[in-house]
Scaffold this motif. Structure first.
Motif, PDB file in Angstrom:
ATOM      1  N   LYS A  34       0.683  -1.147  -0.041  1.00  0.00           N
ATOM      2  CA  LYS A  34      -0.063   0.017   0.010  1.00  0.00           C
ATOM      3  C   LYS A  34       0.915   1.330  -0.079  1.00  0.00           C
ATOM      4  CE  LYS A  34      -3.115   2.580   2.998  1.00  0.00           C
ATOM      5  NZ  LYS A  34      -3.563   2.892   4.280  1.00  0.00           N
ATOM      6  N   ASN A  35       2.012   1.415   0.851  1.00  0.00           N
ATOM      7  CA  ASN A  35       2.740   2.562   0.757  1.00  0.00           C
ATOM      8  C   ASN A  35       3.438   2.634  -0.362  1.00  0.00           C
ATOM      9  OD1 ASN A  35       2.024   2.997   3.644  1.00  0.00           O
ATOM     10  ND2 ASN A  35       3.696   1.609   4.355  1.00  0.00           N
ATOM     11  N   GLU A  36       3.898   1.576  -1.044  1.00  0.00           N
ATOM     12  CA  GLU A  36       4.450   1.494  -2.255  1.00  0.00           C
ATOM     13  C   GLU A  36       3.854   2.181  -3.432  1.00  0.00           C
ATOM     14  OE1 GLU A  36       6.032  -2.173  -3.359  1.00  0.00           O
ATOM     15  OE2 GLU A  36       7.696  -2.239  -1.728  1.00  0.00           O
ATOM     16  N   LEU A  37       2.487   1.618  -3.332  1.00  0.00           N
ATOM     17  CA  LEU A  37       1.386   2.154  -4.250  1.00  0.00           C
ATOM     18  C   LEU A  37       1.246   3.719  -3.907  1.00  0.00           C
ATOM     19  CD1 LEU A  37      -1.165  -0.674  -4.463  1.00  0.00           C
ATOM     20  CD2 LEU A  37       0.442   0.026  -6.422  1.00  0.00           C
ATOM     21  N   VAL A  38       1.014   4.083  -2.770  1.00  0.00           N
ATOM     22  CA  VAL A  38       1.112   5.541  -2.446  1.00  0.00           C
ATOM     23  C   VAL A  38       1.971   6.277  -2.793  1.00  0.00           C
ATOM     24  CG1 VAL A  38       0.890   7.224  -0.622  1.00  0.00           C
ATOM     25  CG2 VAL A  38      -0.465   5.219  -0.416  1.00  0.00           C
ATOM     26  N   GLU A  39       3.258   5.969  -2.996  1.00  0.00           N
ATOM     27  CA  GLU A  39       4.506   6.392  -3.449  1.00  0.00           C
ATOM     28  C   GLU A  39       4.472   6.752  -4.708  1.00  0.00           C
ATOM     29  OE1 GLU A  39       7.987   4.727  -1.880  1.00  0.00           O
ATOM     30  OE2 GLU A  39       7.499   5.077   0.296  1.00  0.00           O
ATOM     31  N   LYS A  40       4.191   5.703  -5.618  1.00  0.00           N
ATOM     32  CA  LYS A  40       3.986   5.824  -7.005  1.00  0.00           C
ATOM     33  C   LYS A  40       2.934   6.617  -7.323  1.00  0.00           C
ATOM     34  CE  LYS A  40       5.806   0.937  -7.684  1.00  0.00           C
ATOM     35  NZ  LYS A  40       5.484  -0.472  -8.417  1.00  0.00           N
ATOM     36  N   VAL A  41       1.860   6.464  -6.840  1.00  0.00           N
ATOM     37  CA  VAL A  41       0.802   7.579  -7.189  1.00  0.00           C
ATOM     38  C   VAL A  41       1.176   9.079  -6.934  1.00  0.00           C
ATOM     39  CG1 VAL A  41      -1.414   8.303  -6.590  1.00  0.00           C
ATOM     40  CG2 VAL A  41      -1.120   5.949  -6.647  1.00  0.00           C
ATOM     41  N   SER A  42       1.847   9.240  -5.965  1.00  0.00           N
ATOM     42  CA  SER A  42       2.356  10.675  -5.546  1.00  0.00           C
ATOM     43  C   SER A  42       3.428  11.070  -6.686  1.00  0.00           C
ATOM     44  CB  SER A  42       2.943  10.591  -4.269  1.00  0.00           C
ATOM     45  OG  SER A  42       3.589  11.878  -3.771  1.00  0.00           O
ATOM     46  N   ALA A  43       4.413  10.242  -7.099  1.00  0.00           N
ATOM     47  CA  ALA A  43       5.429  10.300  -7.838  1.00  0.00           C
ATOM     48  C   ALA A  43       4.891  10.533  -9.531  1.00  0.00           C
ATOM     49  CB  ALA A  43       6.305   9.035  -8.083  1.00  0.00           C
ATOM     50  N   ILE A  44       3.687   9.856  -9.881  1.00  0.00           N
ATOM     51  CA  ILE A  44       3.037   9.927 -10.896  1.00  0.00           C
ATOM     52  C   ILE A  44       2.392  11.196 -11.027  1.00  0.00           C
ATOM     53  CG2 ILE A  44       1.002   9.133 -12.446  1.00  0.00           C
ATOM     54  CD1 ILE A  44       1.859   6.190 -11.470  1.00  0.00           C
TER      55      ILE A  44
END
Length: 214
Positions: A34-44
């Motif tokens: 979940k945290n990884e996905l949040v970071e990816k979404v933030s980066a995108i």
């Protein structure tokens, strides 16, 4: 997820440490994902925002380039027109001189004048269509940006600084000066002689004459 939590609660109540440990490990893995996905979404999101800013800048740069190109095109066109028209201005002078010098006494001279005037009229219409205008002169205040003064002369008709005579026409291409008008400018009415000075001037020849009689 609800079923997993339910099994987790039952395992805790039953004291099933292995099941509890496995579920905790799975929950930890889910949390990490979940945290990884949040970071990816933030980066995108950052990339999208940066992309929008780059697009806006590129669009602004393109608009500025288009405006500069259009301005340059108009400048080049205006310069080219100006050069051509400047080279034709001596023709205007020649027509004006011919009109002043030609004496309409015979039918042939009248025909020549009519031919000249017809050609000159066509030429003037072409210049007018190209946005060429004559610089105003006689009766107007002298303007060094439009007029070239070759003499100042006393004038009872015009105030000081007013143009009294046009010697050569000036022309404008839009707001651009093609050629300044050559003019004479009023220096004002001048100083009038006093009545006493005039009287002395009139009496002087008589005095000299009386001296000669002696």
């Amino acid at each position: 997820m609800k079923s997993v939590l339910r099994v987790y609660e039952e395992a805790i109540l039953d004291g099933d440490e292995k099941t509890t440990s496995d579920i905790e490990a799975m929950l930890c893995l889910i949390e990490n994902e979940k945290n990884e996905l949040v970071e990816k979404v933030s980066a995108i999101s950052v990339e999208i925002s940066s992309g929008k800013e780059k697009y806006i800048r590129l669009q602004a740069d393109f608009d500025n380039f288009r405006k500069r190109s259009e301005k340059k095109r108009l400048t080049v066109r205006s310069d080219a027109q100006g050069e051509v028209l400047e080279s034709l201005l001596p023709m205007v002078d020649n027509f004006e001189r011919a009109k002043q010098q030609l004496k309409l006494e015979t039918e042939l001279e009248k025909k020549i004048d009519a031919s000249y005037q017809g050609i000159y009229k066509q030429f003037v219409e072409i210049m007018r269509s190209l946005n060429v205008a004559v610089v105003a002169t006689i009766g107007k205040p002298f303007d060094p940006s439009l007029h070239e003064a070759i003499a100042r002369e006393e004038s009872q008709e015009f105030k000081e600084g007013i143009i009294t005579k046009e010697l050569r026409r000036g022309f404008l291409l839009g707001t651009r000066l093609l050629r300044p008008a050559m003019v004479k400018v009023s220096a004002g009415p001048g100083k009038k002689k006093s009545s006493k000075a005039t009287q002395e001037s009139n009496e002087q020849p008589a005095t000299v004459a009386r001296g000669d009689e002696r």
